[in-house]
Design a protein around this motif. Sequence first.
Motif, short mmCIF file in Angstrom:
data_model
loop_
_atom_site.label_atom_id
_atom_site.label_comp_id
_atom_site.label_asym_id
_atom_site.label_seq_id
_atom_site.Cartn_x
_atom_site.Cartn_y
_atom_site.Cartn_z
N ARG A 1 0.83 -1.40 -0.06
CA ARG A 1 0.11 -0.06 0.14
C ARG A 1 0.87 1.25 -0.11
NH1 ARG A 1 -5.14 -0.87 2.44
NH2 ARG A 1 -5.03 0.99 3.81
N SER A 2 0.35 2.21 -0.68
CA SER A 2 1.03 3.44 -0.64
C SER A 2 1.20 4.02 0.88
CB SER A 2 0.35 4.61 -1.56
OG SER A 2 0.46 4.26 -2.70
N ALA A 3 2.25 4.84 1.00
CA ALA A 3 2.50 5.17 2.38
C ALA A 3 3.11 6.54 2.60
CB ALA A 3 3.46 4.13 3.36
N ASP A 4 2.62 7.30 3.64
CA ASP A 4 3.50 8.47 3.77
C ASP A 4 3.54 8.68 5.45
OD1 ASP A 4 0.78 9.29 4.53
OD2 ASP A 4 0.50 10.54 2.93
N LEU A 5 3.80 9.82 5.91
CA LEU A 5 4.29 9.99 7.32
C LEU A 5 3.45 11.25 7.74
CD1 LEU A 5 8.15 9.44 7.58
CD2 LEU A 5 6.16 7.92 8.23
N ARG A 6 2.83 11.50 8.72
CA ARG A 6 2.39 12.60 9.61
C ARG A 6 3.63 12.68 10.56
NH1 ARG A 6 -1.98 15.62 10.75
NH2 ARG A 6 -2.13 15.80 8.51
N VAL A 7 4.26 13.73 10.63
CA VAL A 7 5.17 14.09 11.90
C VAL A 7 4.91 15.27 12.45
CG1 VAL A 7 7.80 14.35 12.13
CG2 VAL A 7 6.87 12.85 10.14
N VAL A 8 4.52 15.28 13.75
CA VAL A 8 4.45 16.18 14.64
C VAL A 8 5.86 16.75 15.11
CG1 VAL A 8 3.39 16.97 16.87
CG2 VAL A 8 2.05 15.33 15.40
N VAL A 9 5.99 18.27 14.95
CA VAL A 9 6.97 18.86 15.45
C VAL A 9 6.90 20.01 16.51
CG1 VAL A 9 8.92 20.31 14.75
CG2 VAL A 9 7.99 18.73 13.08
N VAL A 10 7.60 19.42 17.63
CA VAL A 10 7.08 20.49 18.76
C VAL A 10 8.38 21.26 19.23
CG1 VAL A 10 6.29 20.38 21.18
CG2 VAL A 10 5.35 18.76 19.63
N SER A 11 8.19 22.59 19.14
CA SER A 11 9.33 23.25 19.75
C SER A 11 10.61 22.93 18.68
CB SER A 11 9.74 23.37 21.15
OG SER A 11 8.64 23.81 22.03
N GLY A 12 10.37 22.64 17.52
CA GLY A 12 11.46 22.53 16.57
C GLY A 12 12.15 21.13 16.34
N ARG A 13 11.52 20.24 17.30
CA ARG A 13 11.92 18.64 17.07
C ARG A 13 10.82 17.65 17.02
NH1 ARG A 13 15.95 17.14 20.92
NH2 ARG A 13 15.53 15.35 20.01
N ALA A 14 10.98 16.86 16.02
CA ALA A 14 10.08 15.87 15.70
C ALA A 14 10.04 14.91 16.75
CB ALA A 14 10.70 15.03 14.29
N THR A 15 8.69 14.88 17.09
CA THR A 15 8.35 14.30 18.52
C THR A 15 7.50 13.06 18.29
OG1 THR A 15 6.41 15.58 18.97
CG2 THR A 15 8.69 16.29 19.98
N HIS A 16 6.79 12.99 17.26
CA HIS A 16 5.64 11.87 16.94
C HIS A 16 5.65 11.69 15.29
CE1 HIS A 16 4.41 13.34 20.92
NE2 HIS A 16 3.74 12.40 21.07
N ALA A 17 5.36 10.39 15.17
CA ALA A 17 5.35 10.13 13.65
C ALA A 17 4.48 8.90 13.55
CB ALA A 17 6.68 9.89 13.07
N VAL A 18 3.61 9.09 12.57
CA VAL A 18 2.59 7.86 12.43
C VAL A 18 2.83 7.74 10.91
CG1 VAL A 18 0.62 9.53 12.06
CG2 VAL A 18 0.19 7.10 12.45
N VAL A 19 2.58 6.35 10.59
CA VAL A 19 2.62 5.72 8.94
C VAL A 19 1.34 5.72 8.48
CG1 VAL A 19 3.40 4.09 7.45
CG2 VAL A 19 4.90 4.80 9.53
N ARG A 20 0.99 6.28 7.50
CA ARG A 20 -0.21 6.24 6.92
C ARG A 20 -0.24 5.49 5.69
NH1 ARG A 20 -2.32 12.30 6.96
NH2 ARG A 20 -0.69 12.55 5.38
N THR A 21 -1.04 4.30 5.65
CA THR A 21 -0.97 3.67 4.54
C THR A 21 -2.44 3.62 3.57
OG1 THR A 21 -1.56 1.46 5.34
CG2 THR A 21 0.59 2.16 5.47
N SER A 22 -2.69 3.53 2.33
CA SER A 22 -3.78 3.05 1.84
C SER A 22 -3.67 2.55 0.28
CB SER A 22 -4.27 4.62 1.53
OG SER A 22 -5.74 4.41 0.81
N GLY A 23 -4.70 2.01 -0.22
CA GLY A 23 -4.88 1.46 -1.58
C GLY A 23 -5.05 2.54 -2.47
#
Length: 374
Positions: free
Chosen positions: A237-259
């Motif tokens: 499945r196609s995949a991308d990332l949602r990355v949360v950046v807090v105070s300049g630092r990447a703190t959280h990331a989630v992989v999102r996949t879909s057909g």
Amino acid sequence: MTVRLTVLGNPGHRRVTLFAAAARAAGLPEPAVLPWLDVLRGRYRLPEGGLLRIESPGEEPEVDRLLRGQALGPGYAPTRVEGTAVWYAGVMAALRGLAARPGVRLLGDPEEIAVMFDKRRTHALLAGAGVPVPRALGGEVTGWEHLRGRLAEAGLHRVFVKPAHGSSASGVMALEFGPRGQLQATTSVELADGRLHNSLRVRRYRGEREVAAIVDGLAPDGLHVEQWIPKASQSGRSADLRVVVVSGRATHAVVRTSGQPMTNLHLGGARGSLDQAREAAGPAWPALLETAERAAACFPGSPMVGVDVLPTTGWRRALVGEVNAFGDLLPNLTGLPGGPAEGLDTYGAQLAALTAPSPSSPAATDHQITEPAR
């Protein structure tokens, strides 16, 4: 230090309740809530002192009706896709009005929110800062015939057509032309009685008349058109990332996949495996996170942004698709292992950064609102 917080949001909604839960967990007083509806009506009082956190006005029917109802007229429905330009104007007028109030200290810069809620301006800002982004068509698109001609001139055969002020993939169309002129548009837009409605079902249109009706209906609100980049894949499945950046630092990331071309979870996308993504990226993984941080650095007055990172085939490099002012609604997701927010959700990470600021942390704005450099 003791922080007194007020949240501009929709009472009872997930964003407000999850942030309040994080505040309680951090030992902070319960945040007061300033309803978006009251602000838009111009009838509100601000608690004295403290900081005002700006939350999304979305998912509240009465707020939406107040922002778009008059423009859409008797055919108004909350599912309608049109009217995003007047929605944007109303939200920004409210935020600028708040910023002009004496003594108001905002967590976040309304002028940066204005850029993030205009995909054309975001793309131009990122490109000017050297952040990798997909190629964009640029300029105004007045309708289907204009778009088709401009795409032919640019030699672009696969693009995303996005409402400039849209969110949650509402109105987004993945458009592709075959070698013999065949046309296919993949979108969540449903055509009904000549009006455009947002649907939870992604569908494909192959008739030019239907595609033209969608583009012509969305063009008056403004369109952003960018090249469709082949993305990395995970489990086919196609995949991308949602990355949360807090105070300049990447703190959280989630992989999102879909057909489907759109990976949004509410459109049938699913969370993928972060461990598999890190393994696939290998030594390129830190660079993917750094790409998100570079995008966030273009918004120095925003303590948090959510960055949509588009890894290319093989997970070796990435481009930035969008930057989201309210991109932190990721329930049950804790911080990246070994990072500054390990064990914290996105709201807890922001509160931790707020109560223990570093010299590089974005400060709360105190009416010193300026247009980001571009």
